[in-house]
Enzyme design. Structure first.
Site, PDB file in Angstrom:
ATOM      1  N   SER A 148      41.111  42.651  48.004  1.00 47.20           N
ATOM      2  CA  SER A 148      42.450  42.751  48.367  1.00 47.20           C
ATOM      3  C   SER A 148      42.910  44.040  47.681  1.00 47.20           C
ATOM      4  O   SER A 148      42.356  44.391  46.765  1.00 47.20           O
ATOM      5  CB  SER A 148      43.176  41.404  47.599  1.00 47.20           C
ATOM      6  OG  SER A 148      44.671  41.663  47.718  1.00 47.20           O
ATOM      7  N   TYR A 162      45.515  36.506  40.449  1.00 49.63           N
ATOM      8  CA  TYR A 162      44.936  37.194  41.788  1.00 49.63           C
ATOM      9  C   TYR A 162      44.307  38.305  41.716  1.00 49.63           C
ATOM     10  O   TYR A 162      43.354  38.477  42.248  1.00 49.63           O
ATOM     11  CB  TYR A 162      45.836  36.693  43.009  1.00 49.63           C
ATOM     12  CG  TYR A 162      45.372  37.081  44.331  1.00 49.63           C
ATOM     13  CD1 TYR A 162      44.775  36.265  44.916  1.00 49.63           C
ATOM     14  CD2 TYR A 162      45.917  38.358  44.985  1.00 49.63           C
ATOM     15  CE1 TYR A 162      44.136  36.461  46.316  1.00 49.63           C
ATOM     16  CE2 TYR A 162      45.343  38.582  46.415  1.00 49.63           C
ATOM     17  CZ  TYR A 162      44.434  37.437  46.951  1.00 49.63           C
ATOM     18  OH  TYR A 162      44.021  37.963  48.307  1.00 49.63           O
TER      19      TYR A 162
END
Length: 256
Positions: A148, A162
């Site tokens: 990501s 995250y």
């Protein structure tokens, strides 16, 4: 399809393949000629989505809970019963957890790290024999980990685990790329920005939130399904045969 991007005769596994980015990639692989296994925790969703995707090619659903090492082992055992080798592994299954810093729970941190990092390691570890059988100097097996831009930028949005989990995945991928190259296994990372998914559904359904979100993206839009599929096909095909250890943002310029 141009032969450079043809996946005919190759077998792929896409974890978290029933929705979002995983489904985009699974459909792209099928359209490029691959046989594709998809897995997710929801057995019914696996069956239903595999049936839908079978319109594009041979797609098989396998229920798998990758939140533990035992789940990864069970997946590898089930897959070994269905195929003698694995040409392409896409580690897409993942999760997030958002909460204010003061109340961010340890259980949230642990869940995100387990699924986004540890389970990827376990899947690669357990599926290594099938990947080694597939790889050759001329046509290496491919591991594509879905990272990501959150692992590159500091745009955290109160999802404190995250970004660090994706940064860890990026570094793990680089380490494994160096180690597995002698086994003819390429390991690369796709680092998406915004794409339609369960994680981003709350933004897509709110016009004001969508406008605010795209304001941070130089291209002023989210990524499209075919753009994600095309990049994954490139890494899985002849176009990606000489690439390993790469972390590739696909984010409309967000990380700029």
């Amino acid at each position: 399809m141009h032969p450079y991007f043809n996946l005919q005769g190759r077998t792929a596994l896409v974890t978290g393949g029933t929705r979002g980015i995983g489904r985009m990639i699974a459909q792209g692989f099928l359209e490029a000629g691959a046989r594709v296994f998809i897995c997710a925790r929801d057995a019914q969703a696996c069956t239903e989505v595999a049936a839908e995707l079978s319109a594009y090619g041979e797609c098989i659903g396998l229920a798998a809970d990758l939140s533990s090492e035992e789940g990864a082992k069970a997946l590898a055992e089930h897959l070994a019963q269905r195929t003698g080798q694995l040409d392409i592994l896409v580690n897409n299954a993942g999760t997030t957890w958002g909460a204010p810093l003061e109340s961010y729970p340890v259980k949230g941190w642990e869940k995100v790290m387990q699924l986004n990092v540890t389970s990827v390691f376990s899947c690669i570890q357990q599926l290594l024999p099938l990947l080694k059988k597939a790889g050759s100097a001329q046509n290496p097996a491919r591991v594509i980990n879905i990272g990501s831009v959150a692992g590159i930028s500091a745009f955290g949005e109160q999802a404190y685990a995250y970004g660090p989990s994706k940064a860890a995945l990026h570094q793990l991928s680089r380490i494994l790329a160096k180690e597995l190259v002698s086994d003819h296994i390429n390991v690369n990372v796709i680092a998406p920005g915004r794409f339609p998914s369960k994680m981003t559904k709350h933004i897509a359904q709110d016009e004001a939130a969508m406008a605010a979100d795209t304001a941070h993206i130089p291209m002023k839009r989210w990524g499209r399904e075919e753009e994600m599929a095309a990049l994954a096909i490139s890494l899985a095909s002849a176009a990606g045969a000489y690439m390993t250890g790469a972390i590739i943002p696909i984010d409309g310029g967000f990380t700029l």
